[in-house]
Scaffold this motif. Sequence first.
Motif, PDB file in Angstrom:
ATOM      1  N   ARG A 210      45.962  38.520  34.035  1.00  0.00           N
ATOM      2  CA  ARG A 210      44.985  39.137  33.132  1.00  0.00           C
ATOM      3  C   ARG A 210      43.597  38.530  33.301  1.00  0.00           C
TER       4      ARG A 210
ATOM      5  N   THR B 280      37.052  35.489  38.736  1.00  0.00           N
ATOM      6  CA  THR B 280      37.408  35.913  37.371  1.00  0.00           C
ATOM      7  C   THR B 280      37.046  37.380  37.167  1.00  0.00           C
ATOM      8  N   ARG B 281      37.910  38.122  36.461  1.00  0.00           N
ATOM      9  CA  ARG B 281      37.579  39.517  36.154  1.00  0.00           C
ATOM     10  C   ARG B 281      36.270  39.562  35.363  1.00  0.00           C
TER      11      ARG B 281
ATOM     12  N   ASN C  36      35.138  41.419  33.004  1.00  0.00           N
ATOM     13  CA  ASN C  36      35.252  41.570  31.547  1.00  0.00           C
ATOM     14  C   ASN C  36      35.731  40.276  30.880  1.00  0.00           C
TER      15      ASN C  36
ATOM     16  N   CYS D  73      42.913  39.190  37.998  1.00  0.00           N
ATOM     17  CA  CYS D  73      43.186  40.366  38.843  1.00  0.00           C
ATOM     18  C   CYS D  73      42.708  41.660  38.191  1.00  0.00           C
ATOM     19  N   VAL D  74      41.823  42.353  38.858  1.00  0.00           N
ATOM     20  CA  VAL D  74      41.356  43.644  38.349  1.00  0.00           C
ATOM     21  C   VAL D  74      42.451  44.675  38.613  1.00  0.00           C
TER      22      VAL D  74
ATOM     23  N   LYS E 150      43.660  37.701  44.943  1.00  0.00           N
ATOM     24  CA  LYS E 150      43.160  36.697  44.004  1.00  0.00           C
ATOM     25  C   LYS E 150      44.105  35.514  43.875  1.00  0.00           C
TER      26      LYS E 150
ATOM     27  N   ASP F 252      42.760  44.688  42.779  1.00  0.00           N
ATOM     28  CA  ASP F 252      43.099  43.378  43.331  1.00  0.00           C
ATOM     29  C   ASP F 252      44.582  43.317  43.688  1.00  0.00           C
TER      30      ASP F 252
ATOM     31  N   HIS G 103      40.681  41.185  48.591  1.00  0.00           N
ATOM     32  CA  HIS G 103      41.046  41.493  47.201  1.00  0.00           C
ATOM     33  C   HIS G 103      42.212  40.641  46.696  1.00  0.00           C
TER      34      HIS G 103
END
Length: 346
Positions: free
Chosen positions: A86, A8-9, A11, A89-90, A142, A94, A140
């Motif tokens: 959202r 999970t990102r 943020n 994925c950064v 995801k 990613d 990287h």
Amino acid sequence: MKPLKELTRPNIGALKPYSSARDEYNGAAASVFLDANENPYNLPHNRYPDPMQRDLKKELAKIKKVSAEHIFLGNGSDEAIDLVYRAFCVPGSDNVVAIDPTYGMYKVCADVNDVEYRKVLLDDSYQFSADRLLAATDEHTKLIFLCSPNNPTGNDLLRGEIEKTLDRFDGLVILDEAYNDFSETPSFLAQLDKYPNLVVLQTFSKAWGCAAIRLGMAFASVEIIAILSKIKYPYNVNQLTQQQAINMLHRYYEIERWVSTLKEERTYLMKAFTKLSCVQQVFHSDANFFLTRVSDAGAIYHYLVDKGIIVRNRSSISLCGNCLRVTVGTRVENEQLLKALQVYGK
Ligand code: PMP
């Protein structure tokens, strides 16, 4: 699978979601609602809808044979596609891996979210190999996107390869089953417990005949569903849609009838296509559409437009040179199409 927290990102993991009036009070006992700044007039459209779509999920859970906490509902499955980017994925670092060709929105959402989109070409039979797909991943990656039956090719992907992908990939596998109702292959929904990294997408837009109401479904572990629910718009599925979907769920036998009629029409239409002089190849279909290679896709597309018949020209897509994608219609519509093509070039 990597721990979900790691996928999970950061943020999103830390996000405190917006709490709406209807999140804070969702009981049935009250009769005076002065909490959401609504207009008291114009019932029933004056009230905000249930943000978690509880009644609809309860009905859907019965039909899909999964519990409600495994269900996310969105404004079409397109919303769920955007939300998995959202959530996981950064942007700028990613990436995701997907089969090629496939449904175009996976790439559009990657571009919108500034996420690298890696394509792995299908083979000549429009099949994929888990090994080749996994070889395109790195630390990287995801998400992997699979679509079965695939759009625009129409065929089911090999079940063994999907299972291998789920077994070996340590990120999430997004399996889009928008057209599974038209296939003889069972849905992967029954496999949710076995694969914690599986997200199954389905939609009311195809077999359920409800493209206008915009309702898509994502099924996954309770933890994944909780993340998607946390970041969605508070009232992402409107009241008219929730009500109409419940009405449709009560008429599921009618949907079964539509599906079996459309499968018969598919057989009829595809067989007739093999006899047309402008048709070179008709590809196997497990969906409510099929792909066909013709003598000149651009010319035939415009010829049909002039007659008021619209098919999809897929010529510019990988492995689909000179291909048209034809949706199966009613017998009357299918006959109109065949009649036009029988006199093409004559
Ligand atoms: N997935 C696939 C494979 C599709 O072909 C489509 C629509 N063409 C969608 C998802 C989008 O469905 P929805 O209408 O639920 O947004």
